[in-house]
Design a protein around this motif. Structure first.
Motif, short mmCIF file in Angstrom:
data_model
loop_
_atom_site.label_atom_id
_atom_site.label_comp_id
_atom_site.label_asym_id
_atom_site.label_seq_id
_atom_site.Cartn_x
_atom_site.Cartn_y
_atom_site.Cartn_z
N ASP A 175 -10.34 -5.44 -3.59
CA ASP A 175 -10.56 -4.42 -2.34
C ASP A 175 -9.06 -3.95 -2.13
O ASP A 175 -8.74 -4.02 -1.06
N PRO A 176 -8.56 -3.08 -3.08
CA PRO A 176 -6.88 -2.83 -3.00
C PRO A 176 -6.91 -2.17 -2.00
O PRO A 176 -5.57 -1.98 -1.35
N GLU A 177 -7.56 -1.01 -1.43
CA GLU A 177 -7.32 -0.05 -0.54
C GLU A 177 -7.29 -0.77 0.96
O GLU A 177 -6.82 -0.19 1.85
N LEU B 207 0.62 -1.36 -0.02
CA LEU B 207 0.13 0.05 0.04
C LEU B 207 0.72 1.31 -0.19
O LEU B 207 0.36 2.18 -0.65
N PHE B 208 2.02 1.07 0.85
CA PHE B 208 2.65 2.51 0.62
C PHE B 208 4.27 1.92 0.30
O PHE B 208 5.22 2.19 1.18
N PRO B 209 4.51 1.83 -1.05
CA PRO B 209 5.78 1.50 -1.45
C PRO B 209 6.69 2.45 -1.13
O PRO B 209 6.46 3.68 -1.96
N ARG C 282 -2.39 -1.61 -6.53
CA ARG C 282 -3.53 -1.45 -6.37
C ARG C 282 -4.47 -1.74 -7.58
O ARG C 282 -5.71 -1.38 -7.77
N HIS C 283 -3.79 -2.52 -8.44
CA HIS C 283 -4.53 -2.97 -9.63
C HIS C 283 -5.55 -4.15 -9.11
O HIS C 283 -5.17 -5.01 -8.97
N GLU D 113 -3.07 -10.87 5.08
CA GLU D 113 -3.48 -12.29 4.69
C GLU D 113 -3.13 -12.50 3.07
O GLU D 113 -2.55 -13.44 2.69
N ARG D 114 -3.06 -11.52 2.44
CA ARG D 114 -2.66 -11.51 1.15
C ARG D 114 -1.41 -12.35 0.78
O ARG D 114 -1.00 -12.74 -0.27
#
Ligand code: HEM
Length: 459
Positions: free
Chosen positions: A378-380, A334-336, A371-372, A385-386
């Protein structure tokens, strides 16, 4: 280029139109991440952006968002895709020639020399130093227990100490005040120089150039001070720091070593590449953990279970299969810390069925690809767990450390340093993040622009 006759023309690559005079640069500068996300949602996996004015000096840059395109561009880096971009040139003007800012034979030789210093086994030698620094940060914050602290500042300090000690063998605490001002200045300077149209030589006395040169002098001055002391730290640190190793290293192919100036350049580049990125990963990761108490409790339970089973803190930090490790990976999704990078086509080539002329710049944007929605439902949502167990995503749906020949050399170091700190902190404390989102400044990296208000309470 092989058979390109059936390819669609470059001009037909979809993208936002931009203002006739100003181009797209003002929109990009106002909100880079929003601008790139909108481009992806509106135009898809390969987007064409016309930066700069249309009439003259206009520059069209592509952004490749789909993992298949990312794979190709990263894997073909150093061949079809090069690094001689405005951004890398600006970085090189600021911090000099070294592994990160060169390509071809010079880069290869540096990579040969530096790579062995960053293998998982080699980096594991710094676990003790990292553990000591994690404890030190915690002890320093004990008196703030139960009250608000700025997590970002604490993580910058930890990262400064671990990267500084691993590189130079000694303390860098006295450099903290200078860095506090120099790092944002460096980021701002690189960004301003990258997007400067037209690009005037640095010797041209305009305020932006003077400021850039002042920052460069400040950085070199600082690195000179630190490096002159290198070797004067504790025995363990001084014999085993990266600068000492660099001085002793020889290119395995040519047998040549580095000059003292080259050692300094590499040290500065490594420091610049490693310090803030690691601190950002930790800041954003712990902020998310502090917003998700249930995930935090599971990580804390995992840490306790490791100790109860006779495992050490280092065992936990080095274990790739933990929820803590998955939480760090998810935070970097989420925050690279490196939210985008750039390559340039070294030859006429094909991308996504379009003809792409030599010299075209291509952005790779982990922020967007991560975020693709085809790969990240539900990218945001923050969902570690992903990263637990097996998954069938394409390899480069996720690339916070880049990939291919130019993959981040410091990945193992950064992950280990982050996990050592996470283990030490969550073993003792429950952390609460008070802001739903971190307010960010986006330059050539993402960083908080306000305090990241956090409370540590003893478990
Ligand atoms: C969470 C922390 C970090 C992140 C997210 C990160 C990310 C990245 C990325 C994305 C690249 C590739 C850029 C591109 O392909 O254009 C890169 C390259 C690089 N990183 Fe890191 N990095 C981190 C920590 C570190 C550390 C700790 C060091 C060293 C102490 C380091 C040193 C480098 C160097 C030298 C390169 C250039 C490698 C080359 O071009 O051959 N990084 N990093």
């Amino acid at each position: 280029m092989s058979s390109t006759t059936a390819l669609r023309p470059f001009d037909e690559i979809p993208g936002p139109k931009g203002h006739a005079i100003a181009g797209l640069l003002p929109d990009f500068n106002a909100d880079p991440l929003g601008f790139l996300m909108n481009g992806f949602h509106a135009h898809g996996d390969l987007v064409s952006y016309r930066f700069g004015p249309k009439i003259a000096l206009g520059k069209t840059i592509l952004a490749a968002y789909h993992p298949d395109l990312v794979t190709r561009i990263l894997m073909e880096s150093e061949r079809a895709f090069g690094r001689d971009t405005d951004g890398f040139r600006a970085t090189s003007e600021l911090v000099g020639k070294g592994l990160m800012t060169t390509e071809g034979a010079y880069w290869r030789s540096r990579r040969h020399i530096l790579q062995p210093l960053f293998t998982p086994k080699r980096v594991a030698r710094y676990t003790e130093l990292m553990t000591a620094e994690a404890e030190r940060i915690i002890v320093e914050h004990e008196r703030f227990e139960g009250t608000e602290i700025d997590l970002h500042q604490a993580m910058m300090r930890y990262s400064l100490r671990v990267v500084g000690r691993a590189l130079f063998g000694g303390e860098m605490d006295d450099a903290e005040a200078d860095l506090h001002h120099l790092i944002p200045e460096a980021n701002r300077g690189i960004m301003a120089r990258t997007t400067q149209i037209p690009k005037l030589p640095l010797g041209f006395p305009i305020p932006a150039n003077r400021r850039f040169v002042r920052t460069r002098e400040g950085l070199y001055d600082l690195i000179d001070r630190v490096i002159d002391r290198s070797g004067s730290g504790s025995a363990a640190d001084s014999s085993d720091n990266i600068v000492t190793r660099l001085r002793e290293s020889k290119d395995p192919e040519t047998g040549e070593g580095l000059t003292e100036q080259e050692v300094r350049n590499e040290a500065l580049l490594l420091f610049m590449a490693g310090h803030e990125t690691t601190a950002m990963g930790l800041t954003f990761g712990l902020h998310q953990i502090g917003r998700h108490p249930e995930i935090q409790d599971r990580i804390a339970a995992e840490i306790r279970a490791n100790l109860a089973a006779g495992g050490s803190a280092a065992d936990y930090a080095q274990n790739r299969e933990t929820l803590g490790r998955a939480a760090l990976a998810e935070a970097l999704r989420l925050f690279p810390s490196v939210h985008m990078t750039e390559r340039v086509a070294n030859e006429d080539l094909e991308l996504n069925g379009y003809r792409v002329p030599r010299g075209t710049s291509v952005f790779l944007v982990p922020w967007v690809t991560h975020r693709h929605p085809d790969f990240w439902p539900d990218p945001e949502r923050f969902d570690p767990e992903r990263f637990v167990g097996k998954h069938d995503r394409p390899r480069y749906a996720y690339f916070p450390f880049g990939g291919g020949p130019r993959v981040c050399i410091g990945e193992h170091f950064a992950v280990l340093a982050s996990m050592v700190l996470m283990e030490a902190l969550l073993r003792k404390y429950r952390i609460t993040s008070h802001d739903a989102a971190i307010s960010m400044k986006v330059l050539n990296s993402i960083r908080p622009d306000k305090d990241v208000r956090t409370t540590f309470e003893r478990r």
